[in-house]
Design a protein around this motif. Structure first.
Motif, PDB file in Angstrom:
ATOM      1  N   GLN A 136       0.817  -1.210   0.000  1.00 56.83           N
ATOM      2  CA  GLN A 136       0.000   0.000   0.000  1.00 56.83           C
ATOM      3  C   GLN A 136       0.856   1.268   0.000  1.00 56.83           C
ATOM      4  O   GLN A 136       0.471   2.277  -0.585  1.00 56.83           O
ATOM      5  CB  GLN A 136      -0.952  -0.013   1.197  1.00 56.83           C
ATOM      6  CG  GLN A 136      -1.990  -1.124   1.095  1.00 56.83           C
ATOM      7  CD  GLN A 136      -3.025  -1.035   2.189  1.00 56.83           C
ATOM      8  OE1 GLN A 136      -3.940  -0.216   2.140  1.00 56.83           O
ATOM      9  NE2 GLN A 136      -2.872  -1.888   3.198  1.00 56.83           N
ATOM     10  N   LEU A 139       1.842   1.761  -3.493  1.00 56.71           N
ATOM     11  CA  LEU A 139       0.678   2.235  -4.238  1.00 56.71           C
ATOM     12  C   LEU A 139       0.357   3.689  -3.922  1.00 56.71           C
ATOM     13  O   LEU A 139      -0.288   4.370  -4.736  1.00 56.71           O
ATOM     14  CB  LEU A 139      -0.544   1.367  -3.906  1.00 56.71           C
ATOM     15  CG  LEU A 139      -0.576  -0.034  -4.512  1.00 56.71           C
ATOM     16  CD1 LEU A 139      -1.660  -0.871  -3.855  1.00 56.71           C
ATOM     17  CD2 LEU A 139      -0.798   0.032  -6.020  1.00 56.71           C
ATOM     18  N   THR A 168      -6.608   0.543  -1.695  1.00 56.32           N
ATOM     19  CA  THR A 168      -7.628  -0.051  -2.562  1.00 56.32           C
ATOM     20  C   THR A 168      -7.959   0.838  -3.758  1.00 56.32           C
ATOM     21  O   THR A 168      -8.170   0.346  -4.869  1.00 56.32           O
ATOM     22  CB  THR A 168      -8.909  -0.357  -1.772  1.00 56.32           C
ATOM     23  OG1 THR A 168      -9.395   0.839  -1.142  1.00 56.32           O
ATOM     24  CG2 THR A 168      -8.645  -1.407  -0.699  1.00 56.32           C
ATOM     25  N   LEU A 171      -5.141   0.708  -6.406  1.00 58.77           N
ATOM     26  CA  LEU A 171      -5.022  -0.642  -6.955  1.00 58.77           C
ATOM     27  C   LEU A 171      -6.104  -0.888  -8.000  1.00 58.77           C
ATOM     28  O   LEU A 171      -5.815  -1.376  -9.102  1.00 58.77           O
ATOM     29  CB  LEU A 171      -5.121  -1.685  -5.835  1.00 58.77           C
ATOM     30  CG  LEU A 171      -4.967  -3.144  -6.276  1.00 58.77           C
ATOM     31  CD1 LEU A 171      -3.599  -3.391  -6.900  1.00 58.77           C
ATOM     32  CD2 LEU A 171      -5.205  -4.091  -5.098  1.00 58.77           C
ATOM     33  N   VAL A 172      -7.350  -0.547  -7.683  1.00 59.14           N
ATOM     34  CA  VAL A 172      -8.435  -0.718  -8.651  1.00 59.14           C
ATOM     35  C   VAL A 172      -8.207   0.169  -9.872  1.00 59.14           C
ATOM     36  O   VAL A 172      -8.421  -0.247 -11.017  1.00 59.14           O
ATOM     37  CB  VAL A 172      -9.799  -0.416  -8.008  1.00 59.14           C
ATOM     38  CG1 VAL A 172     -10.908  -0.394  -9.065  1.00 59.14           C
ATOM     39  CG2 VAL A 172     -10.127  -1.453  -6.941  1.00 59.14           C
ATOM     40  N   VAL A 175      -5.258  -1.695 -12.001  1.00 60.82           N
ATOM     41  CA  VAL A 175      -5.417  -3.030 -12.592  1.00 60.82           C
ATOM     42  C   VAL A 175      -6.866  -3.417 -12.831  1.00 60.82           C
ATOM     43  O   VAL A 175      -7.136  -4.465 -13.405  1.00 60.82           O
ATOM     44  CB  VAL A 175      -4.727  -4.103 -11.720  1.00 60.82           C
ATOM     45  CG1 VAL A 175      -3.267  -3.768 -11.500  1.00 60.82           C
ATOM     46  CG2 VAL A 175      -5.438  -4.296 -10.380  1.00 60.82           C
ATOM     47  N   TYR A 177     -11.127  -3.677 -11.274  1.00 63.72           N
ATOM     48  CA  TYR A 177     -11.796  -4.292 -10.124  1.00 63.72           C
ATOM     49  C   TYR A 177     -11.534  -5.789 -10.013  1.00 63.72           C
ATOM     50  O   TYR A 177     -11.169  -6.300  -8.945  1.00 63.72           O
ATOM     51  CB  TYR A 177     -13.307  -4.041 -10.209  1.00 63.72           C
ATOM     52  CG  TYR A 177     -14.125  -4.998  -9.381  1.00 63.72           C
ATOM     53  CD1 TYR A 177     -14.170  -4.885  -7.996  1.00 63.72           C
ATOM     54  CD2 TYR A 177     -14.823  -6.050  -9.979  1.00 63.72           C
ATOM     55  CE1 TYR A 177     -14.907  -5.785  -7.231  1.00 63.72           C
ATOM     56  CE2 TYR A 177     -15.557  -6.939  -9.225  1.00 63.72           C
ATOM     57  CZ  TYR A 177     -15.593  -6.811  -7.851  1.00 63.72           C
ATOM     58  OH  TYR A 177     -16.305  -7.706  -7.102  1.00 63.72           O
ATOM     59  N   ARG A 179      -9.197  -7.901 -11.192  1.00 62.85           N
ATOM     60  CA  ARG A 179      -7.846  -8.321 -10.817  1.00 62.85           C
ATOM     61  C   ARG A 179      -7.512  -7.844  -9.403  1.00 62.85           C
ATOM     62  O   ARG A 179      -6.857  -8.552  -8.639  1.00 62.85           O
ATOM     63  CB  ARG A 179      -6.815  -7.793 -11.814  1.00 62.85           C
ATOM     64  CG  ARG A 179      -5.426  -8.407 -11.612  1.00 62.85           C
ATOM     65  CD  ARG A 179      -4.424  -7.866 -12.613  1.00 62.85           C
ATOM     66  NE  ARG A 179      -4.765  -8.217 -13.977  1.00 62.85           N
ATOM     67  CZ  ARG A 179      -4.359  -9.325 -14.581  1.00 62.85           C
ATOM     68  NH1 ARG A 179      -3.584 -10.188 -13.942  1.00 62.85           N
ATOM     69  NH2 ARG A 179      -4.708  -9.571 -15.828  1.00 62.85           N
ATOM     70  N   ALA A 180      -7.958  -6.639  -9.034  1.00 61.12           N
ATOM     71  CA  ALA A 180      -7.697  -6.149  -7.682  1.00 61.12           C
ATOM     72  C   ALA A 180      -8.346  -7.061  -6.647  1.00 61.12           C
ATOM     73  O   ALA A 180      -7.736  -7.388  -5.615  1.00 61.12           O
ATOM     74  CB  ALA A 180      -8.209  -4.721  -7.532  1.00 61.12           C
ATOM     75  N   CYS A 184      -6.270  -9.235  -3.814  1.00 58.65           N
ATOM     76  CA  CYS A 184      -6.512  -9.033  -2.383  1.00 58.65           C
ATOM     77  C   CYS A 184      -7.105 -10.273  -1.719  1.00 58.65           C
ATOM     78  O   CYS A 184      -6.691 -10.645  -0.615  1.00 58.65           O
ATOM     79  CB  CYS A 184      -7.448  -7.848  -2.173  1.00 58.65           C
ATOM     80  SG  CYS A 184      -6.744  -6.251  -2.597  1.00 58.65           S
ATOM     81  N   LEU A 200       0.869  -1.984 -12.606  1.00 58.16           N
ATOM     82  CA  LEU A 200       1.282  -1.730 -11.228  1.00 58.16           C
ATOM     83  C   LEU A 200       2.638  -1.049 -11.183  1.00 58.16           C
ATOM     84  O   LEU A 200       2.910  -0.225 -10.307  1.00 58.16           O
ATOM     85  CB  LEU A 200       1.356  -3.046 -10.437  1.00 58.16           C
ATOM     86  CG  LEU A 200       0.080  -3.569  -9.810  1.00 58.16           C
ATOM     87  CD1 LEU A 200       0.327  -4.930  -9.172  1.00 58.16           C
ATOM     88  CD2 LEU A 200      -0.448  -2.589  -8.783  1.00 58.16           C
TER      89      LEU A 200
END
Length: 267
Positions: A136, A139, A168, A171-172, A175, A177, A179-180, A184, A200
């Motif tokens: 995180q 990210l 979150t 990440l969404v 990549v 929703y 794949r995220a 996770c 990423l």
């Protein structure tokens, strides 16, 4: 870049975080390789302080870590009844009121929010493990350059928790929703090739080239006029929330500001 960071006088050096500034570039280094740069509330407060300590001249912030791992995530001591010295344990936090728990998590999140400020571009240089809070933190930055041994993983769900340190949303956005959710919910590792292929990572390089690649990227960012970079970042950051027509309007307004500035109108 590693030697440069150590040669400069630190603006901040505490609780596993060192901040150095060299002109328009600041470097934030995680400095506890013996514990694989595991994170704690004290480290998060130091990261927040680093963001508040940036001089106004800084345009690019590089986040890096000493040792073989970027960050192995939250220090497992947080899950013990004792927790960290001088800190409420997570068990104690869970027993507090909703307002107290929300305020504490919000304070932790501050360490992860300032990296996307409009007046800077942040780059995470990531090697080895970047797990949970480490993932995180990477990210949280605008850009990521990774070594070929990188191993991203979001392990919170596997522990019965959720990613709550602002990871979150990016990440969404990076990549998608589906794949995220899969990353996770399974807690699996994402390696360098997949990280670069899925967005990423902006770039994956051999480990011994990581600092040089980040340095080249920082130099390229600094080559563009600062106000143009700020306006462009704002346009791109808001694009997903705007409609097509709203984005067109935002582009016109931004360009008008740049043209007037370049022409010296309104001075």
């Amino acid at each position: 870049m590693a030697s440069l960071d150590k040669d400069l006088d630190p603006v901040l050096d505490k609780d596993g975080v060192r901040l150095t500034v060299d002109g328009a570039t600041a470097t934030v280094t995680l400095t506890n390789p013996a514990k694989r740069n595991a994170q704690s509330p004290a480290l998060w407060r130091a990261l927040t302080q680093a963001g508040r300590s940036l001089p106004g001249s800084v345009r690019v912030v590089v986040l890096r870590a000493e040792g073989q791992s970027f960050s192995a995530g939250l220090d497992r001591q947080a899950f013990t009844p004792e927790g960290f010295d001088g800190e409420p344990s997570f068990i104690d936090l869970a027993r507090g009121s909703d307002a107290e728990l929300d305020a504490t998590i919000a304070e932790y999140q501050e360490a992860f929010t300032w990296w996307r400020r409009s007046d800077i571009v942040s780059i995470a240089a990531v090697q080895g493990h970047a797990i949970g809070a480490g993932f995180q933190l990477a990210l949280a930055c605008d850009l990521r350059v990774v070594a070929d041994d990188v191993q991203f993983a979001m392990r919170e769900t596997s522990l019965g928790l959720v990613p709550d340190l602002t990871g979150t949303h990016p990440l969404v956005g990076l990549v998608g929703y589906a794949r995220a959710l899969e990353i996770c919910a399974t807690g699996r590792f994402v390696l360098a090739e997949e990280a670069e292929r899925t967005g990423l990572a902006n770039l994956a390089v051999p480990g011994d080239q990581l600092d040089a690649a980040v340095g080249d990227l920082a130099a390229a960012l600094l080559a563009a006029p600062r106000d143009a970079v700020i306006e462009t970042k704002a346009l791109l950051r808001g694009a997903q929330e705007r409609s097509y027509e709203e984005q067109r309007s935002a582009e016109r307004a931004s360009q008008a500001r740049r043209l007037r500035d370049l022409a010296g109108v309104g001075e």
